[in-house]
Design an enzyme around this catalytic site. Structure first.
Site, PDB file in Angstrom:
ATOM      1  N   GLY A 158     -10.370   7.840   6.525  1.00  0.00           N
ATOM      2  CA  GLY A 158     -11.372   8.854   6.824  1.00  0.00           C
ATOM      3  C   GLY A 158     -12.727   8.314   7.244  1.00  0.00           C
ATOM      4  N   LYS A 212       0.874  -1.173   0.000  1.00  0.00           N
ATOM      5  CA  LYS A 212       0.000   0.000   0.000  1.00  0.00           C
ATOM      6  C   LYS A 212       0.906   1.215   0.000  1.00  0.00           C
ATOM      7  CE  LYS A 212      -2.712   2.950   2.562  1.00  0.00           C
ATOM      8  NZ  LYS A 212      -3.360   3.392   3.790  1.00  0.00           N
ATOM      9  N   THR A 232      -8.469   3.928  12.284  1.00  0.00           N
ATOM     10  CA  THR A 232      -8.748   4.724  13.472  1.00  0.00           C
ATOM     11  C   THR A 232     -10.126   4.436  14.067  1.00  0.00           C
ATOM     12  OG1 THR A 232      -7.383   6.452  12.483  1.00  0.00           O
ATOM     13  CG2 THR A 232      -8.720   7.087  14.378  1.00  0.00           C
TER      14      THR A 232
HETATM   15  C1  DXP Z   1      -3.541   2.278   8.465  1.00  0.00           C
HETATM   16  C2  DXP Z   1      -3.466   3.025   7.227  1.00  0.00           C
HETATM   17  O1  DXP Z   1      -3.060   2.536   6.218  1.00  0.00           O
HETATM   18  C3  DXP Z   1      -3.941   4.412   7.234  1.00  0.00           C
HETATM   19  O2  DXP Z   1      -3.014   5.212   6.583  1.00  0.00           O
HETATM   20  C4  DXP Z   1      -5.267   4.371   6.578  1.00  0.00           C
HETATM   21  O3  DXP Z   1      -5.337   5.211   5.549  1.00  0.00           O
HETATM   22  C5  DXP Z   1      -6.411   4.371   7.545  1.00  0.00           C
HETATM   23  O4  DXP Z   1      -6.997   5.607   7.763  1.00  0.00           O
HETATM   24  P1  DXP Z   1      -8.049   5.818   8.961  1.00  0.00           P
HETATM   25  O5  DXP Z   1      -7.256   5.667  10.209  1.00  0.00           O
HETATM   26  O6  DXP Z   1      -8.602   7.192   8.758  1.00  0.00           O
HETATM   27  O7  DXP Z   1      -9.084   4.764   8.835  1.00  0.00           O
END
Ligand code: DXP
Length: 257
Positions: free
Chosen positions: A185, A96, A207
């Site tokens: 997000g 990723k 998150t």
């Molecule tokens: C864990 C990861 O790869 C983050 O960079 C991802 O984009 C998740 O984002 P959130 O924490 O907003 O769900």
């Protein structure tokens, strides 16, 4: 479900491994989520626990596909180096790709992203680029060798959901055959369901689960939302309309047939 570089996933939920209160809670959240993919940051974890090895073992023990990420990288060079390290640690071609361009919004540096995607694709990586909903950038990423795109829902860690519905709908319509994953997000399961209803192939989040009061329960809620949204999409949802239409049948016309 579309496949991702030849791999068909059991479902469209990809879950991050950062910020959980404890390893046990992380493992519990993954079990309840039934997520098919775990993403792990090489850069963030490499400074901890004997070079991150304990943490990486924990993630490998989850029994899901591993999608290492280049979170925290701000340049092409950093991202490419981190990707190489990930390939060694996890023995996977998947990466990723994040090349962060701006600190307040953590939005991708799309120029660096395209360059890094080209370098890594030419080197045999299967790149999942974290990008915006910009169609021109998306095209360049496909030309650079990407076969999957990961447009953001909203800034990482914001929990704002799908910030630009018009742009995301346009992206889905413009690239009907490309696997598209909403990444970052998402704050609530309903937002994940909405993404799947719109025809996205998967969602990636961290998150909203890790920081919930009960991460395992929230992980289970996201799992249900993803499968409900996916089922709704395949059930061909009705088109919204501006005017009312009576739902009570007229006498003698109980069915359309
Ligand atoms: C864990 C990861 O790869 C983050 O960079 C991802 O984009 C998740 O984002 P959130 O924490 O907003 O769900």
């Amino acid at each position: 479900m579309r496949d991702f570089y030849g791999t068909t996933l059991a479902n469209g939920l990809m879950l991050g491994t950062a910020q959980y209160p404890s390893p046990a809670i992380l493992a519990d959240a993954f079990a309840r989520s039934t997520a098919s993919v775990a993403t792990v940051s090489l850069r963030r974890e490499s400074g901890r626990n004997r070079g991150g090895q304990d943490f990486w073992k924990l993630v490998q023990g989850l029994g899901v596909h591993i999608l290492p990420n280049t979170a925290g990288c701000h340049s092409v060079k950093e991202a490419v180096t981190t990707a190489h390290m990930a390939r060694e640690v996890f023995d996977t071609k998947w990466i990723k790709l994040e090349v962060i361009g701006e600190e307040d919004t953590l939005q991708p540096d799309v120029f660096g992203l395209v360059e890094a995607a080209r370098i890594l694709s030419e080197d045999g990586f299967q790149v999942f680029p974290y990008t915006t909903e910009d169609l021109v950038v998306a095209d360049k990423l496909l030309q650079a060798g990407c076969e999957v795109l990961m447009p953001w829902g909203a800034p990482i860690g914001s929990g704002l959901g799908l910030n630009n519905l018009f742009g995301l709908r346009a992206m889905r319509a413009h690239f009907p055959d490309v696997p598209l994953v909403i990444d970052a997000g998402l704050g609530l399961p309903s937002q994940a369901a909405q993404a799947m209803e719109m025809g996205f192939d998967a969602v990636l989040l961290n998150t909203a689960v890790a920081k919930a009061g009960d991460p395992a329960a929230m992980a289970a809620a996201f799992a249900m939302a993803v499968s409900a949204g996916q089922l709704a999409h395949t059930a061909d949802p009705m088109e919204p309309r501006d005017m009312a239409a009576p739902s009570t049948p007229v006498i003698g016309k109980a069915f359309l047939e």
